[in-house]
Design an enzyme around this catalytic site. Structure first.
Site, PDB file in Angstrom:
ATOM      1  N   TYR A  44      29.982  13.297  58.502  1.00  0.00           N
ATOM      2  CA  TYR A  44      28.585  13.656  58.719  1.00  0.00           C
ATOM      3  C   TYR A  44      27.938  12.788  59.799  1.00  0.00           C
ATOM      4  O   TYR A  44      26.722  12.737  59.906  1.00  0.00           O
ATOM      5  CB  TYR A  44      27.786  13.528  57.415  1.00  0.00           C
ATOM      6  CG  TYR A  44      27.852  14.779  56.563  1.00  0.00           C
ATOM      7  CD1 TYR A  44      29.000  15.535  56.515  1.00  0.00           C
ATOM      8  CD2 TYR A  44      26.755  15.210  55.821  1.00  0.00           C
ATOM      9  CE1 TYR A  44      29.077  16.675  55.745  1.00  0.00           C
ATOM     10  CE2 TYR A  44      26.822  16.353  55.053  1.00  0.00           C
ATOM     11  CZ  TYR A  44      27.986  17.086  55.014  1.00  0.00           C
ATOM     12  OH  TYR A  44      28.052  18.215  54.253  1.00  0.00           O
ATOM     13  N   LYS A  85      40.783  12.760  48.844  1.00  0.00           N
ATOM     14  CA  LYS A  85      41.701  13.787  49.338  1.00  0.00           C
ATOM     15  C   LYS A  85      42.798  13.034  50.076  1.00  0.00           C
ATOM     16  O   LYS A  85      43.163  13.377  51.199  1.00  0.00           O
ATOM     17  CB  LYS A  85      40.932  14.776  50.236  1.00  0.00           C
ATOM     18  CG  LYS A  85      41.655  16.055  50.566  1.00  0.00           C
ATOM     19  CD  LYS A  85      41.959  16.936  49.383  1.00  0.00           C
ATOM     20  CE  LYS A  85      42.959  18.005  49.807  1.00  0.00           C
ATOM     21  NZ  LYS A  85      43.683  18.619  48.688  1.00  0.00           N
ATOM     22  N   ASP A 105      39.659  18.882  45.485  1.00  0.00           N
ATOM     23  CA  ASP A 105      39.913  20.290  45.147  1.00  0.00           C
ATOM     24  C   ASP A 105      40.168  20.432  43.647  1.00  0.00           C
ATOM     25  O   ASP A 105      39.632  21.314  42.983  1.00  0.00           O
ATOM     26  CB  ASP A 105      41.045  20.892  45.997  1.00  0.00           C
ATOM     27  CG  ASP A 105      42.234  19.966  46.193  1.00  0.00           C
ATOM     28  OD1 ASP A 105      42.187  18.807  45.721  1.00  0.00           O
ATOM     29  OD2 ASP A 105      43.219  20.402  46.815  1.00  0.00           O
ATOM     30  N   ASP A 164      28.339  16.151  49.174  1.00  0.00           N
ATOM     31  CA  ASP A 164      27.406  17.245  49.425  1.00  0.00           C
ATOM     32  C   ASP A 164      27.858  18.496  48.676  1.00  0.00           C
ATOM     33  O   ASP A 164      27.063  19.185  48.026  1.00  0.00           O
ATOM     34  CB  ASP A 164      27.355  17.504  50.941  1.00  0.00           C
ATOM     35  CG  ASP A 164      26.173  18.353  51.349  1.00  0.00           C
ATOM     36  OD1 ASP A 164      25.294  18.598  50.489  1.00  0.00           O
ATOM     37  OD2 ASP A 164      26.121  18.778  52.515  1.00  0.00           O
ATOM     38  N   ASP A 175      26.351  20.360  44.812  1.00  0.00           N
ATOM     39  CA  ASP A 175      25.899  21.741  44.610  1.00  0.00           C
ATOM     40  C   ASP A 175      26.642  22.369  43.441  1.00  0.00           C
ATOM     41  O   ASP A 175      26.068  23.110  42.639  1.00  0.00           O
ATOM     42  CB  ASP A 175      26.132  22.595  45.871  1.00  0.00           C
ATOM     43  CG  ASP A 175      24.940  22.560  46.830  1.00  0.00           C
ATOM     44  OD1 ASP A 175      24.303  21.499  46.921  1.00  0.00           O
ATOM     45  OD2 ASP A 175      24.653  23.589  47.466  1.00  0.00           O
TER      46      ASP A 175
HETATM   47 MG    MG Z   1      23.849  20.164  50.417  1.00  0.00          MG
END
Ligand code: MG
Ligand code: NAI
Length: 377
Positions: free
Chosen positions: A136, A211, A244, A268, A272
């Site tokens: 990011y 990961k 995952d 992020d 969600d």
């Molecule tokens: Mg977001």
């Protein structure tokens, strides 16, 4: 006591939900005997389209003179992705070195879950997301068949990063690349926060999203430092899990998950996912914290599809306001806000539109305010 708070309502449903959150915070202040002085900042898509720049000079320092920031959301279909995210949202996080992004997901009464919880089960997950590094950072560029030179630089409170890259992409191809960074001090400080939070909650386990199977040098380094840091917390067992697999296990059985420590990108996405498990984005609050100005915002975006319809659920913004109060050590006020939200939902009448009820964004705010009168702070 007077608290000066910055409000940046932003775009879409941002102004609708932050208006309700501000009313609730004002009432908490009034009931607990302190004063909130709001300072409004108009930045977002409309400002950008009218002025041609995202932020005027000195705006970040101006915001930084307040004690905390309540943000709605930024993003508007009239502005292609890029400037608002990079120069406003990410700029705020990086400028104030808000390295900790905390995103709780709890089950609330009358909020239906995708998988009904069994008797006595309660969802109480907190995603602790590293907020300054990883993919990011916006570092990278475009590649082509011709040789290109890329000077890459990033300034963080912890360091200055510079790199030069000469690249070609054969044969006759175009493409793009992005550089992510993970540094030891940044990993250590976020791991420390996650483990301390788990200790404070009385948890025994922290899941660490990784990961390392696919990116052993990159996320393997994340694993190594987060493991080392866990040795300072003998009460806590750090369980590393590929992200995952984490996304597979969470919806199947969220039991047993508490604090989940994630690098920026996975954090992020995972937040969600857990907010869906807890009943919806309209309930998901978040805080961006560091050693300077802290910023509180709902996890959701500006939801242009429902802006102006009254369908927005302001509870995420209101609960973000509760996190804001807590960060200022106003615990009684934060509790009052949370209890009012739970009390309102527990009544099961006039639920927000998002939850299948009839209440508009403004009505939900009024109903939470009405609840506050029922509790002695
Ligand atoms: Mg977001
Ligand atoms: P979104 O979170 O805005 O919306 C996703 C879905 O959830 C939509 O169907 C929306 O109607 C619904 N929703 C979101 N919040 C809700 C609420 N409070 N009550 C009821 N329903 C709600 O994500 P999307 O559509 O990907 O992004 C829209 C814009 O927001 C984009 O410009 C995006 O870049 C921006 N965005 C900004 C963020 C921020 O400022 N922190 C975070 C995420 C997205």
């Amino acid at each position: 006591m007077i608290y000066e708070l910055a409000a940046l309502p932003g775009d879409g449903i941002g102004p609708e939900v932050t208006t309700q959150a501000r009313k609730v915070l004002n009432k908490a202040a009034q009931k607990l005997g302190f004063t909130i002085k709001w300072r409004d900042f108009p930045f977002g898509a409309a400002y950008y389209l009218a002025q041609g720049h995202v932020l005027p000079k000195g705006a970040l320092d101006d915001i930084g003179s307040c004690q905390a920031l309540l943000l709605g959301a930024v993003g508007d279909p009239r502005v292609p992705p890029g400037p608002l995210e990079r120069e406003l949202l990410l700029a705020l996080r990086f400028h104030f070195d808000q390295y900790l992004n905390i995103r709780p997901a709890k089950s609330f009464p009358n909020v239906p879950l995708p998988r009904p919880l069994g008797p006595g089960e309660k969802l109480d997950i907190v995603v602790v997301r590293e907020n300054t590094e990883d993919f990011y950072m916006g570092l990278g560029g475009l590649l082509g068949p011709q040789k290109t030179n890329h000077e890459i630089a990033a300034t963080r409170k912890l360091y200055q990063f510079k790199a030069s890259l000469t690249a070609t992409l054969d044969p006759e191809l175009n493409g793009t690349f992005s550089v992510g960074l993970l540094t030891e001090p940044a990993i250590r400080r976020i791991a420390k926060k996650a483990y301390s939070l788990a200790v404070a909650r009385g948890d025994k386990i922290v899941h660490v999203a990784t990961k390392a199977n696919a990116l052993p040098d990159f996320y393997g380094y994340w694993d190594r430092i987060t493991r080392q840091e866990a040795e300072n917390f003998p009460e806590i067992k750090a369980i590393h899990i590929n992200v995952d697999n984490l996304c597979y296990q969470l919806p199947r059985d969220p039991n047993g998950f508490g604090v989940i420590l994630c690098p920026n990108l996975f954090g992020d996405i995972v937040s969600d996912l857990v907010s869906a498990l807890a009943g919806g984005l309209g309930l998901a609050a978040s805080g961006n914290l560091g050693d300077g100005l802290a910023m509180f915002e709902p996890v959701h975006g500006s939801a242009p599809d429902i802006a102006g319809t009254g369908k927005a659920n302001p509870l995420a913004a209101i609960l973000s306001g509760a996190l804001l109060l807590e960060s200022l050590n106003l615990k009684a006020a934060a509790n009052l806000v949370e209890r009012a939200v739970v009390g309102y939902l527990a009544e099961g009448r006039n639920l927000p539109r998002e939850l299948g009820g009839p209440a508009t964004v403004e009505r939900v705010g009024e109903l939470v305010l009405a609840q506050m009168d029922q509790y002695e702070p």
